[in-house]
Design an enzyme around this catalytic site. Structure first.
Site, PDB file in Angstrom:
ATOM      1  N   GLU A 173     -14.574 -20.663  -5.727  1.00  0.00           N
ATOM      2  CA  GLU A 173     -14.700 -20.630  -7.200  1.00  0.00           C
ATOM      3  C   GLU A 173     -16.141 -20.916  -7.605  1.00  0.00           C
ATOM      4  O   GLU A 173     -16.672 -20.321  -8.549  1.00  0.00           O
ATOM      5  CB  GLU A 173     -13.761 -21.664  -7.850  1.00  0.00           C
ATOM      6  CG  GLU A 173     -13.730 -21.599  -9.381  1.00  0.00           C
ATOM      7  CD  GLU A 173     -14.797 -22.424 -10.088  1.00  0.00           C
ATOM      8  OE1 GLU A 173     -14.971 -22.253 -11.308  1.00  0.00           O
ATOM      9  OE2 GLU A 173     -15.485 -23.240  -9.426  1.00  0.00           O
ATOM     10  N   GLU A 174     -16.750 -21.838  -6.866  1.00  0.00           N
ATOM     11  CA  GLU A 174     -18.103 -22.278  -7.241  1.00  0.00           C
ATOM     12  C   GLU A 174     -19.150 -21.191  -7.002  1.00  0.00           C
ATOM     13  O   GLU A 174     -20.283 -21.326  -7.442  1.00  0.00           O
ATOM     14  CB  GLU A 174     -18.459 -23.579  -6.505  1.00  0.00           C
ATOM     15  CG  GLU A 174     -17.530 -24.762  -6.814  1.00  0.00           C
ATOM     16  CD  GLU A 174     -17.671 -25.305  -8.238  1.00  0.00           C
ATOM     17  OE1 GLU A 174     -18.441 -24.740  -9.033  1.00  0.00           O
ATOM     18  OE2 GLU A 174     -16.983 -26.306  -8.537  1.00  0.00           O
ATOM     19  N   ASP A 202      -8.656 -27.136 -13.513  1.00  0.00           N
ATOM     20  CA  ASP A 202      -9.988 -27.325 -12.941  1.00  0.00           C
ATOM     21  C   ASP A 202     -10.646 -28.478 -13.684  1.00  0.00           C
ATOM     22  O   ASP A 202     -11.003 -28.336 -14.857  1.00  0.00           O
ATOM     23  CB  ASP A 202     -10.783 -26.023 -13.097  1.00  0.00           C
ATOM     24  CG  ASP A 202     -12.147 -26.069 -12.418  1.00  0.00           C
ATOM     25  OD1 ASP A 202     -12.497 -27.110 -11.841  1.00  0.00           O
ATOM     26  OD2 ASP A 202     -12.855 -25.043 -12.480  1.00  0.00           O
ATOM     27  N   HIS A 289     -20.902 -31.596 -10.322  1.00  0.00           N
ATOM     28  CA  HIS A 289     -21.697 -30.853  -9.319  1.00  0.00           C
ATOM     29  C   HIS A 289     -22.740 -31.726  -8.616  1.00  0.00           C
ATOM     30  O   HIS A 289     -23.774 -31.218  -8.172  1.00  0.00           O
ATOM     31  CB  HIS A 289     -22.338 -29.611  -9.951  1.00  0.00           C
ATOM     32  CG  HIS A 289     -21.340 -28.505 -10.186  1.00  0.00           C
ATOM     33  ND1 HIS A 289     -21.662 -27.253 -10.664  1.00  0.00           N
ATOM     34  CD2 HIS A 289     -19.994 -28.470  -9.987  1.00  0.00           C
ATOM     35  CE1 HIS A 289     -20.573 -26.502 -10.756  1.00  0.00           C
ATOM     36  NE2 HIS A 289     -19.543 -27.232 -10.354  1.00  0.00           N
TER      37      HIS A 289
HETATM   38  N1  TRP Z   1     -15.689 -25.187 -12.132  1.00  0.00           N
HETATM   39  C1  TRP Z   1     -16.243 -25.024 -13.441  1.00  0.00           C
HETATM   40  C2  TRP Z   1     -17.737 -24.786 -13.260  1.00  0.00           C
HETATM   41  O1  TRP Z   1     -18.294 -25.258 -12.293  1.00  0.00           O
HETATM   42  C3  TRP Z   1     -16.044 -26.262 -14.257  1.00  0.00           C
HETATM   43  C4  TRP Z   1     -15.992 -25.967 -15.673  1.00  0.00           C
HETATM   44  C5  TRP Z   1     -17.025 -26.005 -16.527  1.00  0.00           C
HETATM   45  C6  TRP Z   1     -14.846 -25.569 -16.386  1.00  0.00           C
HETATM   46  N2  TRP Z   1     -16.586 -25.664 -17.753  1.00  0.00           N
HETATM   47  C7  TRP Z   1     -15.282 -25.389 -17.694  1.00  0.00           C
HETATM   48  C8  TRP Z   1     -13.522 -25.354 -16.029  1.00  0.00           C
HETATM   49  C9  TRP Z   1     -14.391 -24.982 -18.647  1.00  0.00           C
HETATM   50  C10 TRP Z   1     -12.634 -24.949 -17.008  1.00  0.00           C
HETATM   51  C11 TRP Z   1     -13.058 -24.757 -18.306  1.00  0.00           C
HETATM   52  O2  TRP Z   1     -18.361 -24.140 -14.087  1.00  0.00           O
HETATM   53 ZN    ZN Z   2     -14.554 -26.407 -10.825  1.00  0.00          ZN
END
Ligand code: TRP
Ligand code: ZN
Length: 319
Positions: A173-174, A202, A289
């Site tokens: 995902e990242e 998430d 992060h």
């Molecule tokens: N995994 C997402 C990311 O690294 C985390 C995230 C940021 C997120 N903003 C979000 C997840 C809004 C759900 C909705 O960007």
């Molecule tokens: Zn995430």
């Protein structure tokens, strides 16, 4: 587990009584409210201690593998093996889907709960990979552990809903929702059309939490809002980057989506701190992060409420 929350209603013997209020595309063959059909289903209270035990395991896996659980690293595959073993032991049909991204092999884990109407699938998912900078316990051990514990609760309860239940843990995902997009792209159009809803989790244990509900499919959104209204916790619409997680590929393919989020690097306002507690002027997750996204980077109350909301929604939408 019930931490002291202000007004928790409709609770008996550790079981929340869920009023089914279905409508819209995910409703499928569910009875109309007040139709006289069985309109109550019991969603279990998800033990937050169990969710935290999964997080402790994910932290140990990261620590033993260079400090992260990132795509293409040993800590990712070890995380996947941990989740898969729990699901296999609980009676799920699991499958590992392999893909390649940035020259490294990635893996999705998909777990089907046997039974239910295969033409009406309700899915819950979360990404299991971290960034390379740290162990990724809030992002996204929190969602991964809550979805895992909800799946295990399905097994413990012997829950056999009308609809078919599917759980997923996404890789990479990242790197830009690579695993979830791969999954959606490789579904036949018939199998895609069978998915009545995809629920994404998430970051749901942020240390300075907010309670954000995705503003997507109205039925899914209402289901989550009903849960939080029932425990007296105000919610807001998720605005910290729509489409920044694994629901995006599903949404783009026309699948109704929803989900929960407790906040990343945006700053909690004074108004938000007044209604949710925590610290105004500070990020929802200062360790987003970063190397400090460890098992210390979790608010237990947020994790508990959100894990219970996962189960509530899954039960309500699948009966
Ligand atoms: N995994 C997402 C990311 O690294 C985390 C995230 C940021 C997120 N903003 C979000 C997840 C809004 C759900 C909705 O960007
Ligand atoms: Zn995430």
């Amino acid at each position: 587990m019930k931490l002291p929350v202000s007004r928790r209603t409709a609770v008996a013997c550790g079981v929340s009584v869920v009023m089914l209020l279905t409508g819209g595309s995910i409703a499928g063959a569910a009875p109309a409210p007040g139709s006289g059909s069985a309109a109550l289903a019991a969603a279990p209270d998800i033990p937050v201690a169990n969710v935290k035990a999964h997080l402790a395991q994910l932290q140990s896996i990261a620590t033993a593998n260079g400090g992260n659980r990132a795509h293409g690293r040993a800590g990712y595959k070890a995380s996947l093996d941990y989740v898969k073993a729990k699901l296999d032991a609980a009676g799920f049909t699991t499958a590992i889907q392999q893909f390649t991204s940035s020259g490294r092999t990635g893996y999705n884990l998909v777990a089907d709960w046997p039974g239910g109407d295969a033409d009406h699938v309700v899915m819950a998912g979360s990404h299991l990979d971290s960034v390379t900078a740290g162990p990724g316990i809030n992002d996204n051990g929190s969602g991964s552990a809550a979805v895992l514990e909800t799946a295990l609760a399905v097994s413990r309860a012997g829950y056999h809903p009308a609809k078919h239940l599917r759980f997923a843990w996404w890789g990479a995902e990242e790197l830009g929702m690579v695993g979830s997009r791969y999954y959606v792209n490789n579904l036949s159009s018939a199998n895609r059309a069978r998915i009545g809803g995809y629920l994404n989790f998430d970051m749901i244990g942020s240390p300075n939490p907010g309670y954000f509900v995705y503003d997507d499919d109205p039925t899914i959104e209402k289901t989550f809002k009903d849960y939080f209204a029932g425990i007296g916790v105000p919610t807001e619409i998720e605005t910290e980057g729509d489409g920044r997680s694994d629901h995006a590929p599903f949404k783009n393919a026309g699948v109704p989506v929803g989900g929960l989020f407790s906040g990343a690097d945006y700053t909690k306002t004074a108004a938000q701190a007044a209604k949710w507690g925590g610290t105004a002027g500070r990020a929802f997750d200062r360790c987003y992060h970063s190397s400090c996204d460890t098992s210390a980077n979790i608010d237990d109350t947020a994790l508990n409420r959100n894990a219970d909301a996962v189960a509530y929604a899954l039960w309500a939408l699948s009966s």
